[in-house]
Design a protein around this motif. Structure first.
Motif, PDB file in Angstrom:
ATOM      1  N   THR A 118       0.920  -1.284  -0.017  1.00  0.00           N
ATOM      2  CA  THR A 118       0.008   0.088   0.016  1.00  0.00           C
ATOM      3  C   THR A 118       0.790   1.204   0.236  1.00  0.00           C
ATOM      4  OG1 THR A 118      -2.038  -1.140   1.104  1.00  0.00           O
ATOM      5  CG2 THR A 118      -1.781   1.221   1.251  1.00  0.00           C
ATOM      6  N   GLY A 119       1.943   1.423   0.722  1.00  0.00           N
ATOM      7  CA  GLY A 119       2.866   2.300   0.737  1.00  0.00           C
ATOM      8  C   GLY A 119       3.657   2.467  -0.618  1.00  0.00           C
ATOM      9  N   ILE A 120       3.684   1.441  -1.466  1.00  0.00           N
ATOM     10  CA  ILE A 120       4.362   1.410  -2.596  1.00  0.00           C
ATOM     11  C   ILE A 120       3.382   2.314  -3.663  1.00  0.00           C
ATOM     12  CG2 ILE A 120       5.348   0.101  -4.498  1.00  0.00           C
ATOM     13  CD1 ILE A 120       6.680  -1.736  -2.482  1.00  0.00           C
ATOM     14  N   ILE A 121       2.257   1.411  -3.272  1.00  0.00           N
ATOM     15  CA  ILE A 121       1.235   2.244  -4.393  1.00  0.00           C
ATOM     16  C   ILE A 121       0.928   3.783  -4.056  1.00  0.00           C
ATOM     17  CG2 ILE A 121      -1.284   2.330  -4.694  1.00  0.00           C
ATOM     18  CD1 ILE A 121      -1.298  -0.847  -4.249  1.00  0.00           C
ATOM     19  N   SER A 122       1.173   4.380  -2.755  1.00  0.00           N
ATOM     20  CA  SER A 122       0.803   5.585  -2.412  1.00  0.00           C
ATOM     21  C   SER A 122       1.901   6.310  -3.221  1.00  0.00           C
ATOM     22  CB  SER A 122       0.918   5.837  -1.033  1.00  0.00           C
ATOM     23  OG  SER A 122      -0.104   4.701  -0.491  1.00  0.00           O
ATOM     24  N   THR A 123       3.237   5.949  -3.102  1.00  0.00           N
ATOM     25  CA  THR A 123       4.470   6.937  -3.462  1.00  0.00           C
ATOM     26  C   THR A 123       4.775   6.810  -4.665  1.00  0.00           C
ATOM     27  OG1 THR A 123       5.882   4.933  -2.598  1.00  0.00           O
ATOM     28  CG2 THR A 123       5.158   6.792  -1.114  1.00  0.00           C
ATOM     29  N   LEU A 124       4.715   5.496  -5.711  1.00  0.00           N
ATOM     30  CA  LEU A 124       5.285   5.378  -6.891  1.00  0.00           C
ATOM     31  C   LEU A 124       4.979   6.449  -7.888  1.00  0.00           C
ATOM     32  CD1 LEU A 124       4.973   1.564  -7.962  1.00  0.00           C
ATOM     33  CD2 LEU A 124       6.977   2.891  -7.541  1.00  0.00           C
ATOM     34  N   PRO A 125       3.715   6.860  -7.864  1.00  0.00           N
ATOM     35  CA  PRO A 125       3.443   7.805  -9.112  1.00  0.00           C
ATOM     36  C   PRO A 125       4.246   9.319  -9.053  1.00  0.00           C
ATOM     37  CG  PRO A 125       1.427   6.935  -8.124  1.00  0.00           C
ATOM     38  CD  PRO A 125       2.508   6.697  -7.270  1.00  0.00           C
ATOM     39  N   PHE A 126       4.710   9.479  -7.773  1.00  0.00           N
ATOM     40  CA  PHE A 126       5.530  10.804  -7.567  1.00  0.00           C
ATOM     41  C   PHE A 126       6.717  10.969  -8.185  1.00  0.00           C
ATOM     42  CE2 PHE A 126       2.208  10.748  -4.321  1.00  0.00           C
ATOM     43  CZ  PHE A 126       1.757  11.827  -4.342  1.00  0.00           C
ATOM     44  N   GLY A 127       6.957  12.034  -9.278  1.00  0.00           N
ATOM     45  CA  GLY A 127       8.113  12.036  -9.985  1.00  0.00           C
ATOM     46  C   GLY A 127       8.148  11.115 -11.299  1.00  0.00           C
ATOM     47  N   ILE A 128       7.249  10.057 -11.361  1.00  0.00           N
ATOM     48  CA  ILE A 128       7.074   9.316 -12.541  1.00  0.00           C
ATOM     49  C   ILE A 128       5.964   9.167 -13.454  1.00  0.00           C
ATOM     50  CG2 ILE A 128       7.034   6.772 -12.961  1.00  0.00           C
ATOM     51  CD1 ILE A 128       8.381   6.260 -10.388  1.00  0.00           C
ATOM     52  N   SER A 129       4.621   9.434 -12.806  1.00  0.00           N
ATOM     53  CA  SER A 129       3.578   9.385 -13.617  1.00  0.00           C
ATOM     54  C   SER A 129       3.160  10.620 -14.262  1.00  0.00           C
ATOM     55  CB  SER A 129       2.180   9.021 -12.766  1.00  0.00           C
ATOM     56  OG  SER A 129       0.974   9.083 -13.444  1.00  0.00           O
ATOM     57  N   GLU A 130       2.714  10.796 -15.440  1.00  0.00           N
ATOM     58  CA  GLU A 130       2.377  12.008 -16.113  1.00  0.00           C
ATOM     59  C   GLU A 130       0.810  12.329 -16.173  1.00  0.00           C
ATOM     60  OE1 GLU A 130       3.787  11.102 -19.974  1.00  0.00           O
ATOM     61  OE2 GLU A 130       5.985  11.500 -19.663  1.00  0.00           O
ATOM     62  N   GLY A 131       0.007  11.378 -15.354  1.00  0.00           N
ATOM     63  CA  GLY A 131      -1.158  11.728 -15.161  1.00  0.00           C
ATOM     64  C   GLY A 131      -2.107  10.864 -14.209  1.00  0.00           C
ATOM     65  N   THR A 153      -7.855  13.046   4.097  1.00  0.00           N
ATOM     66  CA  THR A 153      -8.555  13.464   5.103  1.00  0.00           C
ATOM     67  C   THR A 153      -8.623  12.426   6.205  1.00  0.00           C
ATOM     68  OG1 THR A 153     -10.685  12.729   4.266  1.00  0.00           O
ATOM     69  CG2 THR A 153     -10.031  14.916   3.615  1.00  0.00           C
ATOM     70  N   SER A 154      -8.081  11.135   5.949  1.00  0.00           N
ATOM     71  CA  SER A 154      -8.162   9.992   6.844  1.00  0.00           C
ATOM     72  C   SER A 154      -7.062  10.010   7.736  1.00  0.00           C
ATOM     73  CB  SER A 154      -8.246   8.872   5.953  1.00  0.00           C
ATOM     74  OG  SER A 154      -7.995   7.687   6.872  1.00  0.00           O
ATOM     75  N   ARG A 155      -7.314   9.516   8.806  1.00  0.00           N
ATOM     76  CA  ARG A 155      -6.174   9.185   9.746  1.00  0.00           C
ATOM     77  C   ARG A 155      -5.202   8.313   9.329  1.00  0.00           C
ATOM     78  NH1 ARG A 155      -9.583   8.615  15.607  1.00  0.00           N
ATOM     79  NH2 ARG A 155     -10.377  10.796  15.574  1.00  0.00           N
ATOM     80  N   GLU A 156      -5.722   7.521   8.389  1.00  0.00           N
ATOM     81  CA  GLU A 156      -4.780   6.477   7.794  1.00  0.00           C
ATOM     82  C   GLU A 156      -3.955   6.870   6.604  1.00  0.00           C
ATOM     83  OE1 GLU A 156      -4.320   3.510   9.269  1.00  0.00           O
ATOM     84  OE2 GLU A 156      -5.719   4.350  10.990  1.00  0.00           O
ATOM     85  N   CYS A 157      -4.181   8.096   6.470  1.00  0.00           N
ATOM     86  CA  CYS A 157      -3.358   8.865   5.059  1.00  0.00           C
ATOM     87  C   CYS A 157      -1.879   8.519   5.255  1.00  0.00           C
ATOM     88  CB  CYS A 157      -3.687  10.288   4.810  1.00  0.00           C
ATOM     89  SG  CYS A 157      -2.712  10.986   3.544  1.00  0.00           S
ATOM     90  N   PHE A 158      -1.404   7.852   4.080  1.00  0.00           N
ATOM     91  CA  PHE A 158      -0.024   7.349   3.879  1.00  0.00           C
ATOM     92  C   PHE A 158       1.133   8.339   4.230  1.00  0.00           C
ATOM     93  CE2 PHE A 158       3.678   5.656   2.275  1.00  0.00           C
ATOM     94  CZ  PHE A 158       3.965   4.685   3.041  1.00  0.00           C
ATOM     95  N   TRP A 159       0.557   9.364   3.363  1.00  0.00           N
ATOM     96  CA  TRP A 159       1.518  10.490   3.221  1.00  0.00           C
ATOM     97  C   TRP A 159       1.627  11.387   4.283  1.00  0.00           C
ATOM     98  CZ3 TRP A 159      -2.581  10.973  -0.859  1.00  0.00           C
ATOM     99  CH2 TRP A 159      -2.397  10.071  -1.864  1.00  0.00           C
ATOM    100  N   THR A 160       0.485  11.308   5.305  1.00  0.00           N
ATOM    101  CA  THR A 160       0.481  12.152   6.448  1.00  0.00           C
ATOM    102  C   THR A 160       1.549  11.316   7.510  1.00  0.00           C
ATOM    103  OG1 THR A 160      -1.492  13.135   5.999  1.00  0.00           O
ATOM    104  CG2 THR A 160      -0.689  13.169   8.274  1.00  0.00           C
ATOM    105  N   LYS A 161       1.255  10.050   7.581  1.00  0.00           N
ATOM    106  CA  LYS A 161       1.962   9.229   8.553  1.00  0.00           C
ATOM    107  C   LYS A 161       3.386   9.030   8.293  1.00  0.00           C
ATOM    108  CE  LYS A 161      -0.315   5.401   9.754  1.00  0.00           C
ATOM    109  NZ  LYS A 161      -1.088   4.322   9.590  1.00  0.00           N
ATOM    110  N   THR A 162       3.790   9.273   6.953  1.00  0.00           N
ATOM    111  CA  THR A 162       5.190   8.984   6.623  1.00  0.00           C
ATOM    112  C   THR A 162       5.933  10.271   6.251  1.00  0.00           C
ATOM    113  OG1 THR A 162       4.546   8.192   4.539  1.00  0.00           O
ATOM    114  CG2 THR A 162       4.832   6.612   5.997  1.00  0.00           C
TER     115      THR A 162
END
Length: 217
Positions: A118-131, A153-162
């Motif tokens: 799930t963390g990989i899914i959350s981070t992979l697009p940044f700097g890579i995906s064009e859309g 908006t979730s307490r479980e938001c990966f970007w906030t927690k890490t």
């Protein structure tokens, strides 16, 4: 050509009018999403122009969204040097970034069990995906977990927690496709579209670079 003739289109013309393939249009007819009609005295299948207009506007909006600069290209994401991420998550981003820097060929990312897909899914697009990014999960339970991780908006938001992201002014926004009445407008306006394997039919994925599948060993 009469006014009546101009209001009806054959399959190829109707597909071109919307901006999709004729195969997709025929599938929508079979599924009842956009039924074709038969005109008196003709065995051909036609589409009313008025029935096509909503879909044409949806796909035009998707095209316009694809031309906008993606948040994945502009966000200041702390990933490969982030000690709050697991080593396989950092290494996965580096490997995928290097792959797509020189190739658009599809890839398979294979990681050990328990390393945080799930963390990989959350981070992979940044700097890579064009859309827009489409995430397809194998079941509803995993879909819910991914949905929460990608919800700012979730307490479980990966970007906030890490602390991958610190500014959420421009997103990322996430839409969930759930059932036959899924709102394509939400998908068009989002950066992530999350669904399960039974759901995808006509998800707008404009602006994608290559494709990637994750699996565990």
């Amino acid at each position: 050509m009469t006014d009546a003739d101009s209001e009806f289109m054959r399959v190829a013309a109707a597909a071109d009018y919307i901006g999709i393939s004729a195969q997709t249009l025929r599938r929508w007819d079979r599924d009842g999403r956009l039924p074709a009609v038969k005109r008196p005295g003709s065995s051909h299948r036609y589409y009313r122009r008025a029935d096509l207009e909503e879909y044409r506007l949806e796909y035009r909006r998707a095209q316009d969204a694809a031309e906008a600069i993606s948040i994945f290209a502009t966000a200041n994401a702390d990933i490969e040097a982030n000690d709050l991420l697991r080593e396989p998550q950092r290494d996965a981003h580096r490997a995928v970034r290097e792959h797509f820097a020189s190739s658009n060929a599809p890839g398979i990312l294979q990681i050990p069990v328990g390393c945080g897909k799930t963390g990989i899914i959350s981070t992979l697009p940044f700097g890579i995906s064009e859309g827009r990014v489409l995430v397809i999960t194998p079941n509803l339970t995993i879909r819910k977990g991914v949905q929460d991780a990608l919800d700012i908006t979730s307490r479980e938001c990966f970007w906030t927690k890490t602390r991958v992201l610190s500014d959420f002014t421009a997103g990322p926004w996430t839409a969930v496709l759930d059932g036959p009445s899924a709102n394509v407008h939400d998908a068009i306006e989002s950066d992530f579209v999350v669904t399960n394997v039974q759901q995808p039919r006509a998800v707008p994925t404009a602006g994608c670079r290559g494709s990637l599948r994750t699996s565990s060993t």
